[in-house]
Design a protein around this motif. Structure first.
Motif, PDB file in Angstrom:
ATOM      1  N   GLY A 114      -2.235 -49.934  28.834  1.00  0.00           N
ATOM      2  CA  GLY A 114      -3.672 -49.688  29.002  1.00  0.00           C
ATOM      3  C   GLY A 114      -4.102 -48.305  28.555  1.00  0.00           C
ATOM      4  O   GLY A 114      -5.269 -47.948  28.695  1.00  0.00           O
ATOM      5  N   VAL A 115      -3.172 -47.510  28.004  1.00  0.00           N
ATOM      6  CA  VAL A 115      -3.537 -46.153  27.582  1.00  0.00           C
ATOM      7  C   VAL A 115      -4.531 -46.220  26.430  1.00  0.00           C
ATOM      8  O   VAL A 115      -5.579 -45.580  26.455  1.00  0.00           O
ATOM      9  CB  VAL A 115      -2.293 -45.349  27.121  1.00  0.00           C
ATOM     10  CG1 VAL A 115      -2.630 -43.889  26.977  1.00  0.00           C
ATOM     11  CG2 VAL A 115      -1.155 -45.541  28.073  1.00  0.00           C
ATOM     12  N   LEU A 157      -7.071 -43.029  33.030  1.00  0.00           N
ATOM     13  CA  LEU A 157      -7.606 -44.062  33.928  1.00  0.00           C
ATOM     14  C   LEU A 157      -7.050 -45.446  33.580  1.00  0.00           C
ATOM     15  O   LEU A 157      -6.775 -46.251  34.478  1.00  0.00           O
ATOM     16  CB  LEU A 157      -9.139 -44.077  33.876  1.00  0.00           C
ATOM     17  CG  LEU A 157      -9.817 -42.833  34.452  1.00  0.00           C
ATOM     18  CD1 LEU A 157     -11.335 -42.923  34.304  1.00  0.00           C
ATOM     19  CD2 LEU A 157      -9.449 -42.642  35.924  1.00  0.00           C
ATOM     20  N   GLY A 158      -6.883 -45.709  32.285  1.00  0.00           N
ATOM     21  CA  GLY A 158      -6.303 -46.987  31.857  1.00  0.00           C
ATOM     22  C   GLY A 158      -4.904 -47.167  32.443  1.00  0.00           C
ATOM     23  O   GLY A 158      -4.564 -48.224  32.986  1.00  0.00           O
ATOM     24  N   THR A 159      -4.104 -46.098  32.365  1.00  0.00           N
ATOM     25  CA  THR A 159      -2.736 -46.178  32.893  1.00  0.00           C
ATOM     26  C   THR A 159      -2.742 -46.334  34.410  1.00  0.00           C
ATOM     27  O   THR A 159      -1.953 -47.111  34.969  1.00  0.00           O
ATOM     28  CB  THR A 159      -1.952 -44.891  32.540  1.00  0.00           C
ATOM     29  OG1 THR A 159      -2.240 -44.555  31.202  1.00  0.00           O
ATOM     30  CG2 THR A 159      -0.464 -45.085  32.709  1.00  0.00           C
ATOM     31  N   VAL A 160      -3.626 -45.563  35.068  1.00  0.00           N
ATOM     32  CA  VAL A 160      -3.698 -45.648  36.535  1.00  0.00           C
ATOM     33  C   VAL A 160      -4.062 -47.069  36.955  1.00  0.00           C
ATOM     34  O   VAL A 160      -3.475 -47.634  37.890  1.00  0.00           O
ATOM     35  CB  VAL A 160      -4.725 -44.621  37.086  1.00  0.00           C
ATOM     36  CG1 VAL A 160      -5.041 -44.887  38.547  1.00  0.00           C
ATOM     37  CG2 VAL A 160      -4.192 -43.205  36.902  1.00  0.00           C
ATOM     38  N   LEU A 161      -5.007 -47.651  36.230  1.00  0.00           N
ATOM     39  CA  LEU A 161      -5.450 -49.006  36.560  1.00  0.00           C
ATOM     40  C   LEU A 161      -4.303 -50.011  36.392  1.00  0.00           C
ATOM     41  O   LEU A 161      -4.048 -50.850  37.269  1.00  0.00           O
ATOM     42  CB  LEU A 161      -6.631 -49.379  35.655  1.00  0.00           C
ATOM     43  CG  LEU A 161      -7.416 -50.643  35.986  1.00  0.00           C
ATOM     44  CD1 LEU A 161      -7.977 -50.570  37.403  1.00  0.00           C
ATOM     45  CD2 LEU A 161      -8.562 -50.845  34.996  1.00  0.00           C
ATOM     46  N   VAL A 162      -3.603 -49.902  35.257  1.00  0.00           N
ATOM     47  CA  VAL A 162      -2.473 -50.815  35.011  1.00  0.00           C
ATOM     48  C   VAL A 162      -1.399 -50.617  36.082  1.00  0.00           C
ATOM     49  O   VAL A 162      -0.850 -51.588  36.625  1.00  0.00           O
ATOM     50  CB  VAL A 162      -1.890 -50.585  33.598  1.00  0.00           C
ATOM     51  CG1 VAL A 162      -0.567 -51.335  33.432  1.00  0.00           C
ATOM     52  CG2 VAL A 162      -2.865 -51.050  32.537  1.00  0.00           C
ATOM     53  N   THR A 163      -1.131 -49.350  36.409  1.00  0.00           N
ATOM     54  CA  THR A 163      -0.103 -49.069  37.412  1.00  0.00           C
ATOM     55  C   THR A 163      -0.499 -49.648  38.765  1.00  0.00           C
ATOM     56  O   THR A 163       0.326 -50.279  39.450  1.00  0.00           O
ATOM     57  CB  THR A 163       0.100 -47.544  37.542  1.00  0.00           C
ATOM     58  OG1 THR A 163       0.279 -47.015  36.234  1.00  0.00           O
ATOM     59  CG2 THR A 163       1.306 -47.210  38.387  1.00  0.00           C
ATOM     60  N   GLY A 171      -0.630 -54.948  32.480  1.00  0.00           N
ATOM     61  CA  GLY A 171      -1.080 -54.323  31.233  1.00  0.00           C
ATOM     62  C   GLY A 171      -1.878 -55.287  30.379  1.00  0.00           C
ATOM     63  O   GLY A 171      -2.939 -54.953  29.864  1.00  0.00           O
ATOM     64  N   ALA A 172      -1.378 -56.512  30.268  1.00  0.00           N
ATOM     65  CA  ALA A 172      -2.072 -57.519  29.448  1.00  0.00           C
ATOM     66  C   ALA A 172      -3.456 -57.815  30.032  1.00  0.00           C
ATOM     67  O   ALA A 172      -4.452 -57.893  29.293  1.00  0.00           O
ATOM     68  CB  ALA A 172      -1.237 -58.789  29.382  1.00  0.00           C
ATOM     69  N   ALA A 173      -3.514 -57.956  31.365  1.00  0.00           N
ATOM     70  CA  ALA A 173      -4.797 -58.287  32.006  1.00  0.00           C
ATOM     71  C   ALA A 173      -5.794 -57.141  31.855  1.00  0.00           C
ATOM     72  O   ALA A 173      -6.958 -57.350  31.489  1.00  0.00           O
ATOM     73  CB  ALA A 173      -4.568 -58.592  33.487  1.00  0.00           C
ATOM     74  N   VAL A 174      -5.329 -55.924  32.141  1.00  0.00           N
ATOM     75  CA  VAL A 174      -6.247 -54.772  32.056  1.00  0.00           C
ATOM     76  C   VAL A 174      -6.689 -54.547  30.612  1.00  0.00           C
ATOM     77  O   VAL A 174      -7.857 -54.243  30.349  1.00  0.00           O
ATOM     78  CB  VAL A 174      -5.564 -53.508  32.655  1.00  0.00           C
ATOM     79  CG1 VAL A 174      -6.389 -52.268  32.362  1.00  0.00           C
ATOM     80  CG2 VAL A 174      -5.376 -53.678  34.151  1.00  0.00           C
ATOM     81  N   LEU A 208       5.470 -43.493  33.221  1.00  0.00           N
ATOM     82  CA  LEU A 208       4.042 -43.715  32.954  1.00  0.00           C
ATOM     83  C   LEU A 208       3.337 -42.403  32.652  1.00  0.00           C
ATOM     84  O   LEU A 208       2.483 -42.322  31.765  1.00  0.00           O
ATOM     85  CB  LEU A 208       3.380 -44.388  34.162  1.00  0.00           C
ATOM     86  CG  LEU A 208       3.686 -45.871  34.342  1.00  0.00           C
ATOM     87  CD1 LEU A 208       3.177 -46.358  35.684  1.00  0.00           C
ATOM     88  CD2 LEU A 208       3.028 -46.665  33.226  1.00  0.00           C
ATOM     89  N   ALA A 209       3.687 -41.360  33.412  1.00  0.00           N
ATOM     90  CA  ALA A 209       3.073 -40.044  33.171  1.00  0.00           C
ATOM     91  C   ALA A 209       3.417 -39.570  31.759  1.00  0.00           C
ATOM     92  O   ALA A 209       2.536 -39.084  31.020  1.00  0.00           O
ATOM     93  CB  ALA A 209       3.574 -39.046  34.211  1.00  0.00           C
TER      94      ALA A 209
END
Lengths: 353, 311
Positions: free
Chosen positions: A109-110, A143-149, A170-173, A258-259
């Motif tokens: 989601g990045v 925010l994309g990564t946070v959401l996926v996580t 990841g696919a859904a987000v 992820l970070a």
């Protein structure tokens, strides 16, 4: 025999290359990078003879040659190195975490987070300057990564803690963020004009020095975290249970990964837009040289990814002279067939097991 | 993208739109031969709608026709310089029916104009729908078609031929005046009308109105301009790295940079800054609104050309 020794015995591929062989490969790809950098500085729509380039490097040369090399080609060369290194290392990290050889940095989601934020900046605030939407790009990536996580962790609680939860999240987000971006682009054609250059990935005109000054340290920080995190990735390659047995905390390891991916991809897309295939293909090419040990794989990925993007950019400058083919398009042309080969080899190797 | 959908939807609306148009078409008409064949235009014209906002609008406003509707200038294009037609358009106060380059046939049908004047670029797949709404006059139907040709054609169709001829005579007289006043400068100055795009370099097109105006006053084309005139499509492009190489022989430049960002990008570019014309401060800025137009824009461009030679 220690536990780690036992693990290495069970996974002979992890110790298959000697240190001297690895150092040799590293020196070779570093040399390739140096050559690609020189090529990127020397080649363009305005031909410069080697003597002119040499004069510029020495600090002399004509004003025109200095402007072309130092103000146009140097910034895009630096941007290509940052973007290529960032995306390739991010690809290797995400493939290690998900144990999925077909994973790429966009999976977390990045990229789609950055895309939504860039389009929002253009659509709502009328920002069209890359330096202007740089921070939106980085914030969106985060925010994309946070959401996926968050979605991945929630799924893991209900299901299991395997990397599949992260991949599905990841696919859904990505689908959701892609839809939001699409709606905004449909509503505003001006956003579409700016966005299409960003999403294809281009180094034309040379990114702003301000963008490089922010993106460079971010990618460097991501690289340091990723390399420090390499032993944990090797453990994860054996499965979560084995990693736990080796004293790794899979959740903490995944958050660290992820970070690193967020920093690497956020910095890379801020420099050159959304370049495809580098994060997917470069780790596979490098694994053939280094084997799967991440402490060698990751630095090599940084070098090879940078070489890929530099060469693609040079090709793009020459094929439709005096116009340019965006580097993202060139990477797509070469990366597409390479991706197909990877898939075919992957299927063949699975059948052979 | 939405044209076919809108086109299908608008056929329903056209039933009401056509009833008023057909009533008017039953009255006296003028027939003119155009790009679309013979077009019958009502003798009494109360409302004209344009689709493009460049040559079509310029001609309608110049001839004093009742412009009642047209496109809204795209705010995202970032026009910074005032439009040459701003004053005439403000006086006509046409209704903004759709966004520039996004023709809305429903809004057009609802406006029920007596006449549509449009650019050939806008005709696309909506030719039949447009003709069902009102008679259509197409300007810039081919690269060879000058604004003078179109002005005479629209003049003949709307009973304003005398005005059209007068506007052309005024332009010719002004051209002659510029030629006489700046004869020495024109002979001694190589010029090029270049357009600047952020990150994409420069381009020259011989078919643009400002190029034609330069040629009308007898300008000496610099190499880039001359190359453009020699190509089949009258255009040539140069990458950012070629900026100095391509335009270094030009003594004066007419530079088109539409938005503030484009102009800033040009003035901050290291190669643009090294151009002899820039160093000599012989640069006049314009924008894409002078790429295309009619009498008003041509007269405005003549003013820019005077600045170019007069310093």
């Amino acid at each position: 025999m220690s536990l780690s020794g036992l693990v290495l015995t069970r996974a002979p591929a992890l110790r298959s290359r000697t240190v001297s062989a690895q150092a040799g490969w590293l020196a070779m790809t570093a040399s390739a990078l140096l050559l690609a950098v020189l090529l990127s500085l020397a080649v363009g729509s305005r031909g410069l003879i080697p003597g002119e380039l040499f004069d510029v490097v020495r600090g002399s040369g004509t004003a025109e040659a200095r402007a072309i090399v130092l103000e146009l080609r140097l910034s895009r060369t630096i941007a290509a190195v940052i973007a290529g290194a960032g995306l390739a290392v991010a690809g290797a990290v995400i493939q290690g975490h998900t144990r999925n050889p077909l994973a790429d940095p966009g999976l977390l989601g990045v990229t789609s987070g950055a895309a939504v934020a860039v389009v929002l900046a253009i659509f709502l605030l009328g920002i069209t300057d890359p330096a202007g939407y740089l921070w939106f790009c980085l914030l969106g990536a985060l925010l994309g990564t946070v959401l996926v996580t968050a979605v991945g962790l929630a799924g893991a609680k209900r299901r299991d803690a395997s990397p599949a939860s992260l991949v599905l999240a990841g696919a859904a987000v990505n689908a959701l963020l892609g839809a939001v971006t699409g709606v905004m682009l449909l509503l505003d054609s001006a956003s579409l004009d700016v966005y299409r250059f960003w999403t294809v990935g281009s180094l034309a005109g040379g990114p702003d020095a301000q963008v490089l000054a922010v993106a460079g340290p971010l990618v460097l920080a991501g690289l340091v975290i990723a390399i420090a995190h390499a032993p944990a990735l090797d453990s994860l390659a054996l499965g979560d249970d084995a990693a736990k047995a080796l004293g790794r905390n899979p959740l903490r390891t995944r958050l660290t990964g992820l970070a690193a991916v967020t920093l690497l991809v956020g910095g890379a897309v801020a420099c050159a837009g959304s370049l495809g295939f580098v994060g997917l293909v470069a780790p596979h090419v490098v694994r053939r040289l280094t084997g799967p040990v991440h402490r060698w794989l990751l630095p090599q990925c940084a070098l090879v990814g940078a070489v890929f993007v530099l060469l693609a950019d040079v090709v793009g400058r020459l094929v439709v002279h005096p116009d340019e083919l965006p580097v993202g398009v060139v990477l797509g042309i070469f990366g597409g067939p390479a991706f197909v080969l990877i898939v075919l080899r992957f299927r063949r190797s699975r059948r052979g097991r | 993208m939405f044209r076919p959908i809108i086109g299908a939807a608008v056929t329903v609306l056209l039933v009401s739109g056509c009833s008023s148009a057909s009533t008017q078409q039953e009255g006296a008409t003028r027939a003119v031969d155009t790009f679309l064949g013979e077009v019958k235009v009502p003798e009494k014209i109360d409302s004209v709608v344009i689709l493009d906002g460049r040559r079509d609008q310029d001609i309608v406003l110049s001839l004093g026709l009742p412009l009642t509707g047209g496109p809204q200038q795209d705010p995202a294009a970032g026009y910074e310089l005032p439009s040459p037609m701003a004053e005439a358009r403000q006086a006509a106060a046409p209704e903004e029916l759709f966004l520039e380059n996004e023709v809305n046939l429903e809004a057009l049908a609802a406006a029920a104009p007596d006449l549509i004047v449009c650019h050939e670029d806008d005709l696309g797949e909506i030719r039949e729908q447009l003709q069902a709404i009102a008679p259509v006059l197409v300007v810039a139907a081919s690269p060879e078609q000058t604004w003078q040709d179109d002005l005479l054609m629209v003049g003949a169709a709307t009973g304003t031929s005398a005005k059209a001829e007068q506007l052309i005579a005024d332009y010719d007289a002004r051209v002659a005046e510029v030629k006489e006043n700046y004869a020495d400068e024109i002979a001694a100055t190589k010029v090029s009308p270049i357009s600047w795009s952020v990150g994409e370099g420069t381009g020259v097109r011989g078919a643009r109105l400002h190029s034609r105006v330069l040629l009308d006053v007898g300008a000496q084309p610099a190499d880039g301009f001359a190359k453009a005139l020699e190509t089949p499509d009258d255009s040539v492009r140069f990458s950012p790295e070629q900026t100095l190489e391509a335009h270094q022989d030009a003594d004066a430049l007419l530079v088109s940079a539409t938005s503030a960002e484009e102009w800033r990008s040009a003035t901050e570019d290291p190669l643009f800054g090294q151009l002899p014309a820039v160093r000599a401060e012989r640069v006049v800025r314009t924008d894409r609104l002078t790429f295309e137009g009619g009498p008003i824009t041509a007269m405005h461009t003549l003013g820019l050309v005077e600045q170019l030679y007069g310093g």
